[in-house]
Every structure is written in C-alpha cells, then in structure tokens.
Design a protein around this motif. Structure first.
Motif, PDB file in Angstrom:
ATOM      1  N   LYS A 132       0.818  -1.208   0.000  1.00 23.10           N
ATOM      2  CA  LYS A 132       0.000   0.000   0.000  1.00 23.10           C
ATOM      3  C   LYS A 132       0.855   1.262   0.000  1.00 23.10           C
ATOM      4  CE  LYS A 132      -3.949   1.959   2.545  1.00 23.10           C
ATOM      5  NZ  LYS A 132      -4.817   1.803   3.751  1.00 23.10           N
ATOM      6  N   LEU A 133       2.146   1.121   0.339  1.00 23.14           N
ATOM      7  CA  LEU A 133       3.074   2.249   0.467  1.00 23.14           C
ATOM      8  C   LEU A 133       2.550   3.274   1.482  1.00 23.14           C
ATOM      9  CD1 LEU A 133       4.348   2.859  -3.192  1.00 23.14           C
ATOM     10  CD2 LEU A 133       5.429   1.566  -1.334  1.00 23.14           C
ATOM     11  N   THR A 134       2.282   2.773   2.685  1.00 21.38           N
ATOM     12  CA  THR A 134       1.985   3.668   3.803  1.00 21.38           C
ATOM     13  C   THR A 134       3.290   4.281   4.276  1.00 21.38           C
ATOM     14  OG1 THR A 134       2.153   1.839   5.379  1.00 21.38           O
ATOM     15  CG2 THR A 134      -0.038   2.321   4.479  1.00 21.38           C
ATOM     16  N   TYR A 135       3.296   4.870   5.452  1.00 21.34           N
ATOM     17  CA  TYR A 135       4.476   5.607   5.921  1.00 21.34           C
ATOM     18  C   TYR A 135       5.746   4.751   5.936  1.00 21.34           C
ATOM     19  CZ  TYR A 135       4.099   3.180  10.402  1.00 21.34           C
ATOM     20  OH  TYR A 135       4.063   2.210  11.374  1.00 21.34           O
ATOM     21  N   ALA A 136       5.626   3.452   6.202  1.00 19.96           N
ATOM     22  CA  ALA A 136       6.818   2.608   6.313  1.00 19.96           C
ATOM     23  C   ALA A 136       7.186   1.919   5.009  1.00 19.96           C
ATOM     24  CB  ALA A 136       6.624   1.564   7.410  1.00 19.96           C
ATOM     25  N   GLY A 137       6.300   1.971   4.012  1.00 18.78           N
ATOM     26  CA  GLY A 137       6.616   1.380   2.719  1.00 18.78           C
ATOM     27  C   GLY A 137       7.466   2.328   1.893  1.00 18.78           C
ATOM     28  N   ASN A 138       8.449   1.788   1.201  1.00 19.34           N
ATOM     29  CA  ASN A 138       9.395   2.650   0.500  1.00 19.34           C
ATOM     30  C   ASN A 138       9.929   1.923  -0.728  1.00 19.34           C
ATOM     31  OD1 ASN A 138      11.425   4.406  -0.279  1.00 19.34           O
ATOM     32  ND2 ASN A 138      12.206   4.735   1.783  1.00 19.34           N
ATOM     33  N   LEU A 139       9.629   2.443  -1.898  1.00 23.17           N
ATOM     34  CA  LEU A 139      10.117   1.804  -3.120  1.00 23.17           C
ATOM     35  C   LEU A 139      11.642   1.792  -3.199  1.00 23.17           C
ATOM     36  CD1 LEU A 139       7.579   3.049  -5.826  1.00 23.17           C
ATOM     37  CD2 LEU A 139       7.830   0.734  -4.904  1.00 23.17           C
ATOM     38  N   ALA A 140      12.286   2.718  -2.496  1.00 16.78           N
ATOM     39  CA  ALA A 140      13.753   2.722  -2.487  1.00 16.78           C
ATOM     40  C   ALA A 140      14.303   1.431  -1.884  1.00 16.78           C
ATOM     41  CB  ALA A 140      14.275   3.934  -1.711  1.00 16.78           C
ATOM     42  N   ASN A 141      13.528   0.781  -1.013  1.00 24.45           N
ATOM     43  CA  ASN A 141      13.968  -0.475  -0.411  1.00 24.45           C
ATOM     44  C   ASN A 141      14.089  -1.593  -1.446  1.00 24.45           C
ATOM     45  OD1 ASN A 141      13.676   1.007   1.917  1.00 24.45           O
ATOM     46  ND2 ASN A 141      11.953  -0.169   2.719  1.00 24.45           N
ATOM     47  N   LEU A 142      13.401  -1.428  -2.571  1.00 27.02           N
ATOM     48  CA  LEU A 142      13.405  -2.451  -3.624  1.00 27.02           C
ATOM     49  C   LEU A 142      14.279  -2.060  -4.813  1.00 27.02           C
ATOM     50  CD1 LEU A 142       9.585  -3.266  -3.635  1.00 27.02           C
ATOM     51  CD2 LEU A 142      11.412  -4.690  -2.694  1.00 27.02           C
ATOM     52  N   ALA A 143      14.927  -0.915  -4.726  1.00 24.47           N
ATOM     53  CA  ALA A 143      15.678  -0.392  -5.875  1.00 24.47           C
ATOM     54  C   ALA A 143      16.665  -1.384  -6.477  1.00 24.47           C
ATOM     55  CB  ALA A 143      16.393   0.899  -5.473  1.00 24.47           C
ATOM     56  N   PRO A 144      17.392  -2.174  -5.665  1.00 27.53           N
ATOM     57  CA  PRO A 144      18.375  -3.084  -6.274  1.00 27.53           C
ATOM     58  C   PRO A 144      17.772  -4.148  -7.189  1.00 27.53           C
ATOM     59  CG  PRO A 144      18.845  -2.740  -3.936  1.00 27.53           C
ATOM     60  CD  PRO A 144      17.490  -2.163  -4.185  1.00 27.53           C
ATOM     61  N   VAL A 145      16.463  -4.434  -7.028  1.00 26.15           N
ATOM     62  CA  VAL A 145      15.854  -5.503  -7.822  1.00 26.15           C
ATOM     63  C   VAL A 145      14.570  -5.052  -8.511  1.00 26.15           C
ATOM     64  CG1 VAL A 145      16.835  -7.366  -6.415  1.00 26.15           C
ATOM     65  CG2 VAL A 145      14.628  -6.359  -5.770  1.00 26.15           C
ATOM     66  N   SER A 146      14.274  -3.770  -8.482  1.00 21.11           N
ATOM     67  CA  SER A 146      12.967  -3.284  -8.945  1.00 21.11           C
ATOM     68  C   SER A 146      12.684  -3.602 -10.409  1.00 21.11           C
ATOM     69  CB  SER A 146      12.857  -1.777  -8.715  1.00 21.11           C
ATOM     70  OG  SER A 146      13.866  -1.078  -9.421  1.00 21.11           O
ATOM     71  N   SER A 147      13.706  -3.666 -11.237  1.00 23.49           N
ATOM     72  CA  SER A 147      13.489  -3.896 -12.663  1.00 23.49           C
ATOM     73  C   SER A 147      13.082  -5.328 -12.971  1.00 23.49           C
ATOM     74  CB  SER A 147      14.755  -3.550 -13.458  1.00 23.49           C
ATOM     75  OG  SER A 147      15.827  -4.406 -13.080  1.00 23.49           O
TER      76      SER A 147
END
Length: 340
Positions: free
Chosen positions: A34-49
């Motif tokens: 849901k990307l609430t306050y603790a969700g962060n797409l930067a946490n997935l950056a190494p594998v996001s693609s």
C-alpha cells in the motif's frame, strides 16, 4: 515459482524480496504494498526492474485477487506493526492485520495456492512465561496473552490463518519471530531510532527503568529461516518460532550504540514507561532448528555494527524518510527532549 509478497516494500518484506531475487533468480516475484508511511520503493531499488510491483491495499478483494492470480505461494508480511502507534489508535491495526489477512486467505483458498506463509510476531505471547508463570522463552504451544492492540490484532490473524488450514486445508505455515533489526528499517523502531538520534546528537529515550528485554535477530537470519521453511513442503499447518537467543535490555542497546558511534552516555534519557509494556520477549526456536536444521549466523555484536555502518552510509535514504514530515516519527525522535 511465482510468489506474491505482501508488504514487500517494508523493512522485512523488502529484505525477503531482495534476497530471494538475488539468490534464486528463477522465482517470479509480485509485490503488493500500500506504500503507507513505512513502505518505500527505495527499499526495492536493487531488484525493482525484475519484479512486478502493485500498489494496493490487502483489504481490497479485487486488488488481492488480481495480484495473486497465477501465484504458487503467498508470503504475507503486510501489517501495521508499531506497538506505540496501536496504543494511540487501534483501528488500522484491526482492519489491516485481521481483515486484510482474511482477504488474502479467502483469495488464496479460491485460487488454490500451494503455500501461504503467515508472518507473525512473538508479541502474540505477551510476556515470555511458562503456563505456571515462570519467566522463560515462549514456545509455540504457549497461549496468546497479547498486551497491546497490535499484538492482539496479530494473534487474531494467526488464529484466522490456522483456521483456514484446519477447515479448508489451505497450506498455511505460521512464523513468529523475535525483534528484527538491520538495514532499511524505518527509524521509529528502537534500534534505528537510537542510531539516528546518536548520529545527530539527540538524547536516546529509554522507557521506564530500561530493563525491558528482547531477543534480537538480524533481519537476514530471519529471511534465511523463511526461505528454509518455503523450501519444505511438509510443514503445512505448522507454527515456528524464529529467534537468535540474543536477549538484551533497552539500556544495553542504547549504551552499545553510543559506544559504537563514539557518543557520550549523557545522551541517555529516561522517559515515562508506555502502557502495557511487555517486560520480556524471547522465543525458543528449537522446533525450527531441529525440524529444518536452521541456525542464526549473525551475532548481535556483528549485526549492530553492520547496521550502524549502513545508516551512516545511507544518509540520503534517511533524509528522504525525514522529508516526509511524519508527525509520529518526529515525536518519536524527539521524545526524550519533550519530557526533559
């Protein structure tokens, strides 16, 4: 295997996603967050693609059904998790942790998924006690005695998940882990809050007498345990505690962080205790160790050094978090100042 990971942009969920995608690239990963306050797409950056990301609420049946379509397994991390937040307002905890889990279980039942991992917490046990009231690490057969709305909501979710195994034969496995720490953890939790405050010369808030103790596990050891469970097909209906036998008090943690960041002990600041504060959390993980031959590998002394180094090197990640101006986080970081 196609795996749906709920809460996969959070601290532990993203560690699971990064690890499984780096170590087992043949898996197809779908992240629902849901990307609430603790969700962060930067946490997935190494594998996001290499993954499929869906922003959505686990309480929405259509979003859940679409995200789960074609998936062989569900690893369910998504939850409201902070005890202090649940003391202020329990509604989101009940909705997300119980109704959201129900929504996922129903979709998994209808779509006949092959595995469902319910990621829970040792908070459900309350204080680590034997049935006779003797202090000792919790075992899987201990009764639920939750002391916060957060803990109660996770206990409810666990009971619901187990009922889907007992009633419908849904292949559920429940894990209850002790306190996690490591890179990417949202800084309202104890250890990253202490680290951030020490790095920025703010006082470290110590609840009560500082002698509340927890068993601490490095997040990668938790992930290794989950992957071990996921690889075994004969654990449906089982419940496993996950812990590292690294019990430490709040004040011990604060002093260690001050020492490692070369900050003075004068930054320790005692504040009034919180309501329903569990005195001791600890789990007996021998069932997992004996059944699946899993063992933790990272000591607290090693893990906390690695964690401090990560936060020191990731100032941009921290600045982005602080730039959101989350009122609860701001209050937590400045709690010791507000009562001094």
């Amino acid at each position: 295997m196609r795996i749906l990971v709920t809460g996969g942009a959070g601290f532990i969920g993203s560690a699971f996603v990064r690890t499984i995608m780096m170590d087992s690239p043949h898996h197809d990963i779908v992240v629902l967050d849901k990307l609430t306050y603790a969700g962060n797409l930067a946490n997935l950056a190494p594998v996001s693609s290499r993954l499929t990301f869906i922003q959505g609420d686990i309480c929405d049946p259509q979003i859940v059904a679409d995200a789960m379509a074609g998936c062989d397994a569900v690893v369910h991390f998504a939850a409201e998790t902070h005890v202090d937040r649940s003391l202020l307002d329990a509604q989101d905890f009940l909705t997300t942790n119980i109704y959201g889990t129900y929504t996922l279980l129903e979709a998994a039942r209808k779509q006949k998924v092959q595995r469902f991992l319910q990621i829970s917490t040792d908070e459900v046990y309350g204080n680590a006690l034997s049935p006779a009231g003797v202090s000792r690490p919790s075992v899987e057969s201990d009764p639920f005695l939750p002391l916060s709305p957060y803990a109660a909501s996770k206990a409810g979710a666990d009971n619901l998940a187990y009922s889907y195994w007992a009633t419908y034969g849904l292949p559920v496995t429940i894990t209850r882990c002790s306190n996690n720490y490591g890179p990417y953890q949202y800084p309202e939790k104890q250890l990253p809050l202490f680290i951030l405050n020490a790095l920025e010369d703010r006082p470290l808030p110590i609840y009560g007498d500082g002698q509340h103790s927890r068993d601490w596990i490095y997040v990668q050891d938790h992930i290794a345990a989950l992957l071990c469970i996921l690889q075994h097909e004969d654990v449906n209906g089982a419940i496993f505690n996950i812990g590292a036998t690294e019990e430490r008090t709040t004040v011990q943690n604060a002093c260690t962080i001050l020492e490692l960041t070369q900050k003075p002990l004068s930054l320790l600041r005692y504040v009034p205790d919180r309501s329903g504060h569990v005195r001791r959390h600890a789990v007996n993980a021998s069932k997992l160790q004996q059944t699946l031959n899993w063992q933790p590998t990272v000591t607290f002394s090693e893990g906390i050094r690695q964690t401090i180094c990560w936060y020191q090197e990731q100032l941009g990640w921290l600045e982005e978090i602080k730039a959101r101006h989350n009122a609860f986080l701001h209050h937590a970081l400045n709690l010791a100042n507000s009562v001094s």
